[in-house]
Design an enzyme around this catalytic site. Structure first.
Site, PDB file in Angstrom:
ATOM      1  N   THR A 172      16.775  95.294 -72.033  1.00 18.12           N
ATOM      2  CA  THR A 172      16.037  96.682 -72.314  1.00 18.12           C
ATOM      3  C   THR A 172      15.622  96.709 -73.767  1.00 18.12           C
ATOM      4  O   THR A 172      16.434  96.620 -74.755  1.00 18.12           O
ATOM      5  CB  THR A 172      16.584  97.887 -71.875  1.00 18.12           C
ATOM      6  OG1 THR A 172      16.875  97.920 -70.429  1.00 18.12           O
ATOM      7  CG2 THR A 172      15.940  99.116 -72.367  1.00 18.12           C
ATOM      8  N   PHE A 174      14.378  99.052 -76.623  1.00 19.17           N
ATOM      9  CA  PHE A 174      14.522 100.601 -77.095  1.00 19.17           C
ATOM     10  C   PHE A 174      13.546 100.637 -78.581  1.00 19.17           C
ATOM     11  O   PHE A 174      13.561  99.861 -79.182  1.00 19.17           O
ATOM     12  CB  PHE A 174      16.137 101.044 -77.487  1.00 19.17           C
ATOM     13  CG  PHE A 174      16.647 101.062 -76.255  1.00 19.17           C
ATOM     14  CD1 PHE A 174      16.911 102.470 -75.730  1.00 19.17           C
ATOM     15  CD2 PHE A 174      17.303  99.836 -75.881  1.00 19.17           C
ATOM     16  CE1 PHE A 174      17.777 102.343 -74.669  1.00 19.17           C
ATOM     17  CE2 PHE A 174      18.272 100.177 -74.823  1.00 19.17           C
ATOM     18  CZ  PHE A 174      18.263 101.275 -74.216  1.00 19.17           C
TER      19      PHE A 174
END
Length: 285
Positions: A172, A174
């Site tokens: 992921t 960010f």
């Protein structure tokens, strides 16, 4: 008083882990929603916010492409977190005796192999770490949680299986948000940089093709391009873009100048250092 960084989710969530890894000196503050995290920064209660923007498997995080431009916060950094899930249960529980597994819908989708092999019934929860907290509160050995490793420590659960995600490369990305300030100059940001911006194309034939042409002809690497609708218009007229480089670099400066000819709006969301994960991926590619 310790400086704070806000994130959406409960303690032990992946966003919490990202905060701790990138900013171990800051106090991580959980928020119920992305809007709450944005508000903490806007109000000055927190210096930064750690917000997931895209996942290598699930794609973009819902609503961020709309909320981020509206927040009037500035992207000042990025962080890539490899995503790992553990199968957790109350002390004394076993996989064989369990019947249900609780977690966020994306976590359940990313751990299908284990769920199928163990014969567990997946139950959607609002948050991965929140599902771990609930399993602890229920104190029922038939209910398990799929959650990040930190959640086991926080909620006193046993790890029944580690790193059970189907794809070990799951990552992921960010972005780190702060209150708006003057963009860093090239002198202040001498290394590899990323520029994020949004733009709206003019309502003319081939406008998007022409708008993007300047990036190709000037050799600017575009790493992200996403479209979304604005208001009640059923046309993809707004675009969110990440490109490698700083606006003061000649190739990107020329590309942005050309972009102006074919757009009605261009707004830079942030200019920030490229994460080491990004530069390492470029070397191994």
């Amino acid at each position: 008083m310790a400086q704070k960084i806000a994130y959406q989710g409960e303690p032990g969530a992946n966003s919490n882990i990202a905060c701790m890894q990138m900013f171990p000196q800051l106090e991580s503050v959980p928020c119920a929603s992305f809007e709450d995290a944005f508000e903490l920064v806007s109000s000055g209660e927190a210096e930064l916010a750690m917000i997931p923007i895209e996942n290598s498997i699930a794609g973009r995080v819902a609503d961020i492409h709309i909320l981020l431009p509206q927040s009037h916060l500035q992207i000042v950094g990025e962080f890539f977190l490899p995503i790992h899930f553990d199968l957790l249960g109350i002390p004394g529980s076993t996989i064989e005796a369990a019947t249900e597994v609780h977690s966020h819908i994306h976590a359940l989708g990313q751990c299908r192999r284990l769920i199928r092999e163990a014969g567990l019934r997946p139950v959607i929860a609002g948050d991965t770490a929140g599902s771990a907290r609930e399993v602890r509160e229920w104190n029922d050995p038939t209910k398990l949680s799929l959650a990040p490793p930190l959640a086991a420590e926080i909620y006193g659960l046993e790890v029944l299986a580690s790193r059970v995600e189907d794809d070990p490369s799951n990552t992921t990305r960010f972005v780190v948000l702060a209150r708006e300030k003057q963009l860093p100059t090239r002198q202040e940001l001498p290394g590899p940089a990323v520029t994020s911006f949004v733009f709206r194309v003019r309502n003319v034939p081939s406008a998007l093709f022409k708008a993007l042409g300047g990036f190709a002809t000037n050799g600017v690497n575009m790493t992200r391009l996403e479209s979304y609708m604005v208001g009640d218009e059923f046309a993809a007229t707004m675009f969110m873009v990440d490109v490698e480089g700083h606006p003061e670099d000649l190739p990107l400066r020329l590309a942005l100048e050309e972009l102006d000819f074919f757009t009605t709006e261009v707004r830079i969301l942030g200019v920030y250092p490229a994460a080491e994960f990004r530069t390492a991926q470029a070397v191994t590619a």
